[in-house]
Design an enzyme around this catalytic site. Structure first.
Site, PDB file in Angstrom:
ATOM      1  CE  LYS A 160      -1.606   2.883   2.680  1.00  0.00           C
ATOM      2  NZ  LYS A 160      -1.360   4.092   1.863  1.00  0.00           N
ATOM      3  CD  GLU A 213      13.957   0.365   8.558  1.00  0.00           C
ATOM      4  OE1 GLU A 213      14.597   1.385   8.866  1.00  0.00           O
ATOM      5  OE2 GLU A 213      14.367  -0.780   8.763  1.00  0.00           O
ATOM      6  CD  GLU A 266      11.502  12.672  10.298  1.00  0.00           C
ATOM      7  OE1 GLU A 266      10.339  12.318  10.569  1.00  0.00           O
ATOM      8  OE2 GLU A 266      12.322  11.932   9.741  1.00  0.00           O
TER       9      GLU A 266
HETATM   10  P1  NAD Z   1       3.181   8.483   7.446  1.00  0.00           P
HETATM   11  O1  NAD Z   1       3.476   7.740   8.690  1.00  0.00           O
HETATM   12  O2  NAD Z   1       2.209   9.566   7.490  1.00  0.00           O
HETATM   13  O3  NAD Z   1       2.669   7.480   6.318  1.00  0.00           O
HETATM   14  C1  NAD Z   1       3.404   6.365   5.890  1.00  0.00           C
HETATM   15  C2  NAD Z   1       2.454   5.337   5.280  1.00  0.00           C
HETATM   16  O4  NAD Z   1       1.580   4.862   6.297  1.00  0.00           O
HETATM   17  C3  NAD Z   1       1.559   5.888   4.168  1.00  0.00           C
HETATM   18  O5  NAD Z   1       1.393   4.901   3.172  1.00  0.00           O
HETATM   19  C4  NAD Z   1       0.248   6.129   4.889  1.00  0.00           C
HETATM   20  O6  NAD Z   1      -0.873   6.083   4.022  1.00  0.00           O
HETATM   21  C5  NAD Z   1       0.239   4.972   5.864  1.00  0.00           C
HETATM   22  N1  NAD Z   1      -0.580   5.155   7.070  1.00  0.00           N
HETATM   23  C6  NAD Z   1      -0.892   6.329   7.688  1.00  0.00           C
HETATM   24  N2  NAD Z   1      -1.666   6.078   8.756  1.00  0.00           N
HETATM   25  C7  NAD Z   1      -1.844   4.733   8.828  1.00  0.00           C
HETATM   26  C8  NAD Z   1      -2.519   3.864   9.728  1.00  0.00           C
HETATM   27  N3  NAD Z   1      -3.193   4.328  10.767  1.00  0.00           N
HETATM   28  N4  NAD Z   1      -2.457   2.538   9.507  1.00  0.00           N
HETATM   29  C9  NAD Z   1      -1.772   2.041   8.469  1.00  0.00           C
HETATM   30  N5  NAD Z   1      -1.116   2.818   7.566  1.00  0.00           N
HETATM   31  C10 NAD Z   1      -1.135   4.147   7.756  1.00  0.00           C
HETATM   32  O7  NAD Z   1       4.595   8.972   6.916  1.00  0.00           O
HETATM   33  P2  NAD Z   1       4.902   9.833   5.621  1.00  0.00           P
HETATM   34  O8  NAD Z   1       4.545  11.238   5.905  1.00  0.00           O
HETATM   35  O9  NAD Z   1       4.351   9.190   4.394  1.00  0.00           O
HETATM   36  O10 NAD Z   1       6.496   9.675   5.513  1.00  0.00           O
HETATM   37  C11 NAD Z   1       7.371  10.463   6.198  1.00  0.00           C
HETATM   38  C12 NAD Z   1       7.937   9.733   7.406  1.00  0.00           C
HETATM   39  O11 NAD Z   1       8.536   8.512   7.009  1.00  0.00           O
HETATM   40  C13 NAD Z   1       9.034  10.516   8.078  1.00  0.00           C
HETATM   41  O12 NAD Z   1       8.856  10.473   9.467  1.00  0.00           O
HETATM   42  C14 NAD Z   1      10.306   9.754   7.686  1.00  0.00           C
HETATM   43  O13 NAD Z   1      11.376   9.889   8.567  1.00  0.00           O
HETATM   44  C15 NAD Z   1       9.817   8.365   7.628  1.00  0.00           C
HETATM   45  N6  NAD Z   1      10.722   7.547   6.822  1.00  0.00           N
HETATM   46  C16 NAD Z   1      11.524   6.634   7.430  1.00  0.00           C
HETATM   47  C17 NAD Z   1      12.417   5.876   6.682  1.00  0.00           C
HETATM   48  C18 NAD Z   1      13.316   4.863   7.309  1.00  0.00           C
HETATM   49  O14 NAD Z   1      13.841   4.033   6.583  1.00  0.00           O
HETATM   50  N7  NAD Z   1      13.516   4.897   8.615  1.00  0.00           N
HETATM   51  C19 NAD Z   1      12.470   6.060   5.303  1.00  0.00           C
HETATM   52  C20 NAD Z   1      11.648   7.000   4.714  1.00  0.00           C
HETATM   53  C21 NAD Z   1      10.748   7.736   5.478  1.00  0.00           C
END
Ligand code: NAD
Length: 467
Positions: free
Chosen positions: A169, A244, A375
């Site tokens: 997803k 992650e 962040e």
């Molecule tokens: P996010 O947590 O808002 O969303 C990530 C994913 O989770 C999306 O596909 C979203 O639709 C889904 N999601 C959101 N709420 C959910 C729920 N309740 N249940 C299941 N899925 C859900 O993050 P974002 O804004 O898309 O990405 C940015 C974040 O990702 C930053 O904090 C960044 O540091 C982190 N990140 C971490 C790594 C790593 O390898 N550690 C790599 C890239 C990004």
């Protein structure tokens, strides 16, 4: 490319849901597509396809599975230009970054994991036991928008190689790259139901997928906030979990090192991809008496950085992914100003179409300020001074995160410092990172590792057969 259908059971499927989300080009602010917000029925069908395909895929020999994944890798290489074009449009990442990192790194990491797994023993004898490493079942791969190809690659490559089937997803901000990947997976001829993809939002599609009783593993990359909710969820249903999450990584410059390398290494991570990188080295620590020199080096480096249309070859900084992300970054910049940090460079929204924020550097920052702890996920670097190396290490470790880091200084001393930093990765003097090495976070930056064998091991169930 199909944008209004889902992919499962080896076919493009008409969605049951009639709810759609628009995809916006952050450079032009124009709508460039729409994708389905998959509903529960859609997710049920995709998970059922993955569940049905699991037994045969899990019993397929690891070498044959690797052959299929290699076909997927070849497809990604062949469609590199198409993948780049889509991510430049939907994410606003620059052409140079799309080429070298967004697709380039994905290809290198996938090739690295494949190479490792080709020489890996999936079975071993322990006295009268045959110990077998095999898949868990269905893996829900939930990915963020900042690396729309590689975050998916880092999950499906190890999951599939270990014998699992996947339901991906992707995020609604950048789903088009993921849909192209599904096309590539289809063309690679993966057996039906092994790779499946549903588009949709997090709060409904993602929530339902990760709660599904037939999902055995939740593999999530995204924010620490959502990740901690999934931790609770996985605990209740005893699912395997790979997380992650976010970061606020330090770069420590030690006296006697090359300050220009330290500045370049930190700055590049907040300039490329507009700082929307989890492992970005967003906190630069320098000795107090080197602050003035550091300011000059930074100003000198930033003066040649081109902000502009990400499709142009020499652009380094493009727009943030969305209006919401731009507002978040601008709010953090305002907080930095209010809390007493001094703007050395930038600090404003740019007066042009698109979600542009000026590359920004703060000095006179203390480690307790919001901009030093949270962040930001934007083109913002903070410079913090220290009196002693012990203090630099203490400040670097004073964070809820522990994803990455860098040390620039005399090699031996830099390695000693690196050993005391509580993060999953540390780069010394601008070293390259082999794609086979593990990537992942300490503390609230995550659980588990991605890449190479370390990545595959998170997707193994282990069975002992005695005879
Ligand atoms: P996010 O947590 O808002 O969303 C990530 C994913 O989770 C999306 O596909 C979203 O639709 C889904 N999601 C959101 N709420 C959910 C729920 N309740 N249940 C299941 N899925 C859900 O993050 P974002 O804004 O898309 O990405 C940015 C974040 O990702 C930053 O904090 C960044 O540091 C982190 N990140 C971490 C790594 C790593 O390898 N550690 C790599 C890239 C990004």
């Amino acid at each position: 490319m199909r944008k209004e259908t889902l992919y499962y059971n080896g076919e493009w499927q008409q969605a049951q849901s009639t709810d759609y989300a628009e995809v916006i080009n952050p450079t032009t602010e124009e709508v460039i597509g729409k994708v389905v917000n998959a509903n529960q029925k859609d997710v049920d069908l995709a998970v059922a396809a993955a569940k049905f395909a699991f037994d045969e895929w899990n019993q397929t020999s690891p070498q044959v599975r690797a052959d299929y994944v290699e076909k997927l890798l070849n497809g990604i290489k062949e469609r590199k230009q198409d993948l780049m074009a889509i991510m430049i449009k939907e994410l606003g990442t620059s052409a140079i970054f799309a080429d070298q990192t967004q697709v380039g790194l994905a290809v290198d990491e996938m090739a690295g994991t494949l190479e490792e797994i080709r020489n890996y023993n999936f079975e071993e004898k322990v006295d009268n036991a045959t110990v077998i490493k095999e898949g868990y079942g269905v893996v829900a791969c939930i990915t963020p928008w900042n690396y729309p190809l590689n975050q998916i690659q880092r999950k499906i490559t190890p999951a599939l190689l270990a014998g699992n089937t996947v339901v991906v997803k992707p995020p609604n901000l950048t789903p088009l790259t993921a849909l192209l990947l599904a096309e590539i997976a289809h063309d690679a001829g993966l057996p039906k139901g092994v790779f499946n993809l549903v588009t949709g939002n997090g709060s409904e599609t993602g929530d339902y997928l990760t709660s599904h009783p037939d999902v055995s593993v939740i593999s999530f990359t995204g924010s620490t906030k959502v990740g901690s909710g999934l931790y609770e969820k996985a605990k209740t249903s005893i699912k395997q979990l790979v997380l992650e999450l976010g970061g606020k990584s330090p770069m420590i410059y030690l006296k006697g090192g090359d300050l220009e390398v330290a500045v370049k290494n930190a700055a590049d991570t907040v300039l490329h991809n507009q700082g929307q990188t989890c492992s970005a080295l967003t906190r630069l620590f320098v000795p107090k008496d080197e602050l003035e020199r550091t300011k000059e080096v930074i100003k000198n480096y930033y003066k040649d950085i081109k902000v502009g249309d990400p499709a142009e070859d020499d652009t380094i900084v493009g727009p943030l992914v969305s209006e919401g992300q731009m507002e978040t970054v601008l709010d953090y910049i305002e907080k930095g100003k209010k809390e007493g940090a001094e703007v050395l460079i930038g600090g404003n929204k740019m007066d042009r179409t698109g979600y542009y924020v000026e590359p920004t550097v703060f000095v006179n920052v203390t480690n307790d300020m919001t901009i030093a702890q949270e962040e930001i996920f934007g083109p913002v670097l903070v410079v913090i001074t220290y009196d002693s190396v012990d203090e630099a290490i203490e400040l670097a470790n004073d964070s809820i995160y522990g994803l990455s880091g860098g040390v620039v200084g005399p090699e031996e001393e830099a390695i000693k410092v690196a050993r005391r930093i509580r993060t999953g990765n540390i780069l010394i003097n601008g070293a390259d990172r082999t794609p086979k090495a593990p990537f992942g976070g300490y503390k609230q930056s995550g659980r588990g590792r991605e890449n190479g064998l370390y990545g595959v091991e998170d997707y193994f169930e282990i069975k002992a057969i005695f005879n």
